[in-house]
Each structure stands twice: as structure tokens, then as C-alpha cells.
Scaffold this motif. Structure first.
Motif, PDB file in Angstrom:
ATOM      1  N   GLU A   1      88.129 -25.017 -12.375  1.00  0.00           N
ATOM      2  CA  GLU A   1      88.442 -24.730 -13.580  1.00  0.00           C
ATOM      3  C   GLU A   1      87.487 -24.124 -14.325  1.00  0.00           C
ATOM      4  N   MET A   2      87.522 -22.949 -14.831  1.00  0.00           N
ATOM      5  CA  MET A   2      86.432 -22.426 -15.471  1.00  0.00           C
ATOM      6  C   MET A   2      85.989 -22.726 -16.735  1.00  0.00           C
ATOM      7  N   THR A   3      84.826 -22.992 -17.149  1.00  0.00           N
ATOM      8  CA  THR A   3      84.533 -23.806 -18.485  1.00  0.00           C
ATOM      9  C   THR A   3      84.439 -22.842 -19.429  1.00  0.00           C
TER      10      THR A   3
ATOM     11  N   ARG B   1      72.700 -21.494 -16.800  1.00  0.00           N
ATOM     12  CA  ARG B   1      72.391 -22.836 -17.120  1.00  0.00           C
ATOM     13  C   ARG B   1      73.268 -23.744 -16.344  1.00  0.00           C
ATOM     14  N   LYS B   2      74.741 -23.366 -16.002  1.00  0.00           N
ATOM     15  CA  LYS B   2      75.775 -24.041 -15.377  1.00  0.00           C
ATOM     16  C   LYS B   2      75.686 -23.854 -14.010  1.00  0.00           C
ATOM     17  N   ASN B   3      75.050 -22.689 -13.396  1.00  0.00           N
ATOM     18  CA  ASN B   3      75.438 -21.925 -12.078  1.00  0.00           C
ATOM     19  C   ASN B   3      76.803 -21.878 -11.914  1.00  0.00           C
TER      20      ASN B   3
ATOM     21  N   THR C   1      70.611 -28.086   2.336  1.00  0.00           N
ATOM     22  CA  THR C   1      71.699 -28.644   1.412  1.00  0.00           C
ATOM     23  C   THR C   1      71.739 -28.022  -0.033  1.00  0.00           C
ATOM     24  N   SER C   2      72.890 -27.612  -0.442  1.00  0.00           N
ATOM     25  CA  SER C   2      73.185 -26.906  -1.524  1.00  0.00           C
ATOM     26  C   SER C   2      73.790 -27.826  -2.724  1.00  0.00           C
ATOM     27  N   PHE C   3      73.233 -27.784  -3.731  1.00  0.00           N
ATOM     28  CA  PHE C   3      73.623 -28.644  -4.953  1.00  0.00           C
ATOM     29  C   PHE C   3      74.396 -27.854  -5.737  1.00  0.00           C
ATOM     30  N   VAL C   4      75.365 -28.654  -6.793  1.00  0.00           N
ATOM     31  CA  VAL C   4      76.204 -28.279  -7.661  1.00  0.00           C
ATOM     32  C   VAL C   4      75.393 -27.441  -8.748  1.00  0.00           C
ATOM     33  N   SER C   5      74.142 -27.727  -8.945  1.00  0.00           N
ATOM     34  CA  SER C   5      73.204 -27.304 -10.110  1.00  0.00           C
ATOM     35  C   SER C   5      72.830 -25.838  -9.810  1.00  0.00           C
ATOM     36  N   GLY C   6      72.916 -25.583  -8.405  1.00  0.00           N
ATOM     37  CA  GLY C   6      72.366 -24.270  -8.087  1.00  0.00           C
ATOM     38  C   GLY C   6      71.062 -24.382  -7.257  1.00  0.00           C
TER      39      GLY C   6
END
Length: 731
Positions: free
Chosen positions: A60-62, A198-200, A541-546
């Protein structure tokens, strides 16, 4: 109102030979390029349906995004409405032309030849700067090689911002693009992005699953669009320049064993001409070519017995540079054409380029690239030379495959010659499976006629979700030395393999695990005995933060036939070596205003011990100022031979801008191996595309008390100050 009703639907879809197209219709009312998306033409157009790509595909796009496209007789137009619930968090981190320090972005990518291989990209940030580049080779391979940020063309963009978000209007002349037009109809590939730094959070059109490496930048995944009724103009661009320069060099005269000072001033004039012979064929001519404004190379430390590779940054060689590409392995960097061999000697010193021509484009279903350049001889050891390239490619079997040939030549004023003939094929066999075949042969009066060929084969499954891999074999003959190319190591058979398995995770913190194994084997041609083998298993390992974290273990066996030097005080003697090291790296989200990237390698190195650590902090204080620092600590100790090598390097990159016209870019670099500091600073006034004023200062200094044959070297080895002005006339 009638024309508004006619424009109530921007595009409709239909199918031709199984290919779905979206037709983009012309507008009849004007678009005022002011960064405010309020014209009636925009209001009547349906925006592209966007899809979240990161951090969760189809999540879902913020924030709401509206990107629209249209065109008239002369221009393509794009508009973006980028709403943001936190307007204070909007990041327009740069005002500099082609400056990319991270933040919020609006990206447009056009595959104008519809070849599923190359993109022209046009991007901006909330600050309104322009960024354009080429994406090559369907975004496959090393990102530093597939993104050609040195490519520039004529286009415009204006942005605005309020308490609801930011907005952009982009205008791209058809005369700045190269394409096939058949009966005034053209088909492009299109991808558009919005990045919320800022949200990646990256939103794209079309929806592109994360099943491939660099998926949102791949021309092969673009939406096909149709534009009708294009009657393109073909202007001629005349760009003369005038240049004044002061410089000073302090060099050691071995005959008299003293430091000789050379100081002079000079002035130069020259001319570049660009003419679009047709919509898909461009001729560039240059006279007394100058590259004074080109950015300096990043300093590198060579801890091997092979040459370092440096990319091409000079603007003249950029347009459709992917057509000239004839590289083999991404590991070896081997290629039969590398334009940096033109106008630069083996030490990187500039040679005068008298001039030349470059023809690039498409003719009767063939990709065509022809180049001829003439350089001056600078000494008895360096003769005047002519460099030539002919490249032909044709699509075969399917829209994702081609076959081609390349011929290069290097002829000097004494009659010496080096000519290379090559052929290649890139074939999409089925789905994600690809086969690449390449071969080349050198003809030279200075080389033996035996063992002077190259052969390359690669089979791959392009995927980063699930199993992806490639296997490749490359034979390089002992006498394969292309005069206008780059070869890392000769007289061997290289066998390279890479296997990854991508696992996407719908987690709060983690996005993806990617275990991988890299393996390379080098066998000698004469008896196929083992020369080198390296194996590197690891986990990315890739994180949600980018951010991303990589851990790997490197194991190397290397048989060194001859001693090779690392510095004046240290070397690796001949022998057989087996050694291992642990490698780690951590990269923060590039969209952060303050970020730090870290990497390290600790373990053995031949018969010694190696400790390497790199830290790269970057701070984007505002759109007016940013600084990136790098310090790499390299310590290699050979205890048994009582040798210690410190090969630290440090750099500072400073970007400053008053607005989108006035900017300063400065690179300061230090290398402990040669005890030198190099400064490259350029002030640019870019009133409009093609109208530039440059003030460039370069300096190289010695940082330690050093002498040659007992004669102390001066503190300042060389410096130069150059003022250059260019102005483009369009006829």
C-alpha cells in the motif's frame, strides 16, 4: 471544450502481433513550463497507475502520486504531482547538474530505439536540478558500468513545492532524442519512478516485479507506448569554445639531476558540431577537442599485478555509447574498444586531440557506430595516431537478441598498426535464460600472428528472486593486445561462476536474503595448469529501510611466476600462495541526509596479513551544500620479509550550488603509496544547456620528504588554472 473532451482519455491499449501498446495522444492546448500542474491539458489526462516497488512490492503506497505524459509537434511533456503528508520531510538534496546525493526523485526512462537494451533517463528532485544519463546493457552487470551519468542532452524541467507536496513539469525536445520513425509513428519503451527518499518508497509504472537485478531500470521491462504523427526537426548544433590556461610543472631532469620548472600560458579555440542526419542517425564532429572540464578520476590502490580500469567520462564519447560496447566478462573488464585509450597516454597524461568524427544511430534495422579520431604525438616515443572504430549490430530471432561485428584500428605516423576484428551475439533463448558469444582477433605489425585471439561464452539465468546464476568461459591469447581496448590479463582461460538465491521476506525490518557464491578459475593456455582460483561464498541482507549488509569469506590460490611490486618498499615474490580473508560491508539508505557506508577486509594476503577498513560518511546539509568523505585504511604486513605496506587513501568531495546555474564541485584526494595530494575543483555557470562557463583548478602536491637521485622533490609538483567558455548555436 471539444479538444478537452477528445483528451479525456490520454491513452488506450490495443495489440499488434501480441504486443500491448498504449497510445499517447497529442495535445492542442499549450503547457507552460512553470512547475505548477494546472493547465487544462493536464487536468484532462488520466495519470499512470503507479505500483509500490519498495519496500514491499505491490504494498500500500503511503503517499499519492500522479504522473502524466503527453506531447505536441516538438516536445514530450511529463508532469508529476507528488503529495506528501510530511512536507517538511521532502528532500531536494542538490541543485547541481547531474548531482545525485540522494533524496526524493522523479525519474523518466525512455527506450527510444525500442531495443530492450538502452535507456535515456531524465530525472529531477524537488530542488529542480536536472539529471540525465544512459542505462546500458539492460541494466545488467556492475552499476558503475551500466549507468553512464556523463551523457547529457537538451531538455528542461521546473519544480515547485507547497504544504501539500512537490510538483514537476518536464519538457524533452524530440530533437534531443534518437528513434526509429516509420510513417511518422514511433514506439518507445517507458518506465517512470517516484522515490520518497526518507522512506525508501519507490513507486513505478508499469508494475515491475523484483525478480531481476536492477528490475525498475531494465529497458526489457518497460511499457511500450505509441506516439503518432511525429514530424521531427533535425537542427544542427554548433558549439565553439575558447580557453585560456596557466600552468606550471616541476619535473626531474635525470641528465642534470635537478628539478626543472616549466611554466607557461596558452589559449585554445575549438569547435564541436552535432547534426541529426535523420531521426535515428547523429553525426558529431570535433576540431581541436578539449576536455578541460572533465571530472578527475577517483584514486585507486593497486594491490595486484594487473592494470587498473578507469571509466570514460568525456562528453564527446557518451551518446549511444552502449552501441560501442564490446566487453566480455564483468569480472575481467576486458573489451576490444575502450575510448579512454584515445587522447591519453599509458600514465593518464593528456595528449592533444586534433579532432575527429562520430556517427551513431540506426540505419535500415542496423545499429551503426563509426568513430575516427586523430591525436598529436607528444614525444619521440609517442607518435601522432589515428583511432578508428566501426560497429554494426542487428536484432535477430526476437526483440531481446542481437548479433554484430566490430572493427577497431590504431595507426601511427610511422606506419605501425593494430587492427582488431570481432563478432558477437547476445541471445535470449527462453524466459530468463540468455546466451552470449563473442570473439576477436588482433592483426598487428608488432605482435606475433599466433595466439592473438579472444573467445568468450556465457550462459545465465537472470533472476534475483529464487535461483539466478551465470557461468562463463573466456580465452585470451598471449598476443591479444587490442590497441584501442583494455585487457586485464592475457594468456589464460578464465572460468567464472556466480550463483545467488533471492528470498524475499514480508517483514517489518527485513526485505530480502540473498546467499551467493562467486568463483573464478584461471588456467594457463600452454598446458592448462592452474594459475589462480578464488572462491567467495557470502550472504547479502537487504532491509526495509533501504540499507544492506554483506558478509563473505574469500579464499584464494595464486601461483605467481614473477615477483611483482606493491610499492617502492614492498613486493610479492614468486611462489604459490593460498590465503583467506573475511569481507563485510554495510550501506545505509542513500536517501538519508546523513549516512555512513562501511566496509572491511581482514585476513591473509599472499604471505602476509591484511587489514583494510573503509568509512564513507556523507552529509547533505541542504540543496546548496553537501560533502562526502572517504577514508580507506590499508595495512599489509609481510612479517617474514620485514616489510610493511601502508596504502591508505582519503578523499573529500564537496558539492556547492547557489542555484541550478551556479555550482562548484571539488575533489581532494590523498594516496599514501605515492605520498601525493591531488585537487580538482571546477566552478560552472550553466546559463542553459550548451552555454557554459568553467573555471577549473588542478594541483598535485608531494606530502612527504622525497628525493630522486638525491634531489629533493618540490612541495607542489604541478598546478593549472583553466578558464573555458562554450556557447551553442542552433540552426
Amino acid at each position: 471544450m471539444k479538444h478537452l473532451l477528445l483528451l479525456s482519455i490520454l491513452f488506450f491499449s490495443f495489440t499488434i502481433s501480441g504486443q500491448e501498446l498504449y497510445e499517447i495522444r497529442k495535445i492542442n492546448s499549450p503547457v507552460v513550463l512553470d512547475g505548477i500542474v494546472d493547465e487544462p491539458a493536464w487536468n484532462s489526462i488520466t495519470p499512470f497507475p503507479m505500483t509500490m516497488y519498495t519496500p514491499v512490492y505491490e504494498g500500500e503506497m503511503t503517499e499519492k502520486t500522479e504522473i502524466r505524459m503527453t506531447y505536441d509537434d516538438e516536445y514530450l511533456y511529463f508532469s508529476g504531482i507528488f503529495l506528501d503528508s510530511d512536507p517538511e520531510g521532502i528532500q531536494g538534496n542538490s541543485l547541481i547538474r547531474d548531482g545525485d546525493p540522494g533524496g526524493d526523485f522523479f525519474n523518466v526512462m525512455l527506450d527510444t530505439y525500442n531495443d530492450n537494451e538502452n535507456f535515456n533517463t531524465f530525472s529531477t528532485m524537488p530542488s529542480g536540478n536536472r539529471l540525465d544519463a544512459e542505462i546500458l546493457n539492460d541494466a545488467e552487470g556492475d552499476p558503475s558500468k551500466i549507468f553512464n551519468a556523463s551523457w547529457n542532452t537538451f531538455w528542461s524541467v521546473v519544480t515547485s513545492q507547497d504544504d501539500k507536496g512537490w510538483y514537476a513539469e518536464m519538457r524533452i525536445p524530440f530533437s534531443s532524442l534518437r528513434f526509429d520513425d516509420k510513417n511518422e509513428d514511433i514506439i518507445f519503451g517507458l518506465i517512470v519512478h517516484r522515490l520518497i527518499g526518507r522512506k525508501n518508497e519507490r513507486q513505478t509504472y508499469p508494475a515491475i516485479p523484483p525478480n531481476w537485478n536492477m528490475a525498475p531500470w531494465k529497458p526489457s521491462r518497460a511499457q511500450k507506448i505509441l506516439l503518432k504523427g511525429i514530424n521531427r526537426k533535425n537542427p544542427v548544433y554548433f558549439t565553439p569554445y575558447v580557453l585560456g590556461r596557466m600552468r606550471e610543472n616541476n619535473v626531474h631532469d635525470s641528465t642534470e639531476n635537478r628539478i626543472v620548472n616549466h611554466a607557461d600560458t596558452d589559449a585554445e579555440v575549438g569547435l564541436d558540431i552535432k547534426y541529426a542526419i535523420s531521426s535515428n542517425l547523429t553525426l558529431d564532429l570535433t576540431l581541436n577537442t578539449d576536455f578541460a572540464q572533465v571530472e578527475a578520476d577517483n584514486v585507486q590502490v593497486n594491490l595486484s599485478r594487473f592494470s587498473l580500469f578507469f571509466p570514460e567520462k568525456r562528453q564527446f564519447f557518451q551518446e549511444r555509447s552502449g552501441v560501442f560496447n564490446f566487453a566480455t566478462s564483468t569480472i575481467s573488464q576486458n573489451r576490444i574498444f575502450h575510448s579512454r585509450r584515445i587522447g591519453l597516454d599509458d600514465k593518464g597524461n593528456l595528449l592533444r586531440v586534433y579532432g575527429g568524427g562520430r556517427l551513431v544511430g540506426r540505419f535500415k534495422n542496423f545499429d551503426v557506430a563509426v568513430l575516427s579520431m586523430q591525436t598529436e604525438g607528444s614525444s619521440p616515443a609517442i607518435n601522432s595516431e589515428n583511432f578508428g572504430v566501426i560497429r554494426l549490430r542487428k536484432r535477430v530471432f526476437n526483440p531481446y537478441s542481437f548479433a554484430g561485428t566490430m572493427f577497431t584500428s590504431r595507426l601511427d605516423s610511422e606506419g605501425n598498426y593494430n587492427v582488431v576484428a570481432g563478432a558477437d551475439a547476445f541471445l535470449r533463448v527462453s524466459g530468463p535464460y540468455y546466451l552470449t558469444l563473442k570473439g576477436g582477433h588482433v592483426f598487428s605489425d608488432n605482435l606475433s600472428n599466433s595466439d592473438n585471439s579472444l573467445a568468450y561464452l556465457r550462459w545465465e539465468r537472470r533472476a534475483v528472486s529464487g535461483l539466478g546464476y551465470f557461468v562463463e568461459a573466456e580465452h585470451v591469447g598471449k598476443n591479444f593486445e587490442p590497441g584501442v581496448g583494455f585487457i586485464l590479463r592475457k594468456d589464460n582461460l578464465a572460468l567464472n561462476q556466480n550463483v545467488i538465491y533471492g528470498i524475499f521476506i514480508d517483514g517489518q525490518w527485513l526485505r530480502k536474503f540473498e546467499p551467493f557464491v562467486n568463483n573464478s578459475i584461471y588456467l594457463r593456455n600452454d598446458d592448462y595448469s592452474l594459475e589462480t582460483i578464488s572462491t567467495e561464498p557470502g550472504l547479502l541482507t537487504s532491509f526495509v529501510s533501504g540499507a544492506d549488509l554483506s558478509l563473505s569469506v574469500l579464499r584464494v590460490y595464486d601461483e605467481v611466476i614473477n615477483d611483482f611490486s606493491l610499492s617502492d618498499e614492498s613486493y610479492v615474490p614468486a611462489g604459490n600462495y593460498t590465503y583467506s580473508s573475511l569481507k563485510t560491508s554495510y550501506n545505509m539508505n542513500a536517501g538519508r541526509k546523513l549516512k555512513v557506508n562501511l566496509s572491511s577486509e581482514i585476513g591473509q594476503f599472499y604471505d602476509g596479513d591484511k587489514t583494510s577498513f573503509s568509512i564513507s560518511p556523507a552529509w547533505n546539509q541542504s540543496k546548496h551544500f553537501g560533502i562526502t568523505l572517504n577514508y580507506t585504511f590499508n595495512r599489509i604486513e609481510f612479517t617474514e620479509r620485514d616489510q610493511l605496506l601502508r596504502a591508505d587513501i582519503a578523499s573529500a568531495t564537496i558539492l556547492a550550488a547557489l542555484d541550478t546555474q551556479w555550482s562548484l564541485r571539488s575533489l581532494v584526494q590523498y594516496s599514501q603509496v605515492n605520498n601525493k595530494v591531488a585537487i580538482n575543483t571546477g566552478l560552472r555557470y550553466n546559463k542553459k544547456e550548451g552555454n557554459d562557463l568553467y573555471l577549473v583548478y588542478n594541483q598535485v602536491s608531494n606530502t612527504a620528504d622525497r628525493d630522486v637521485e638525491g634531489t629533493a622533490l618540490p612541495g607542489t609538483e604541478s598546478w593549472s588554472l583553466t578558464l573555458k567558455y562554450t556557447y551553442t548555436f542552433i540552426k
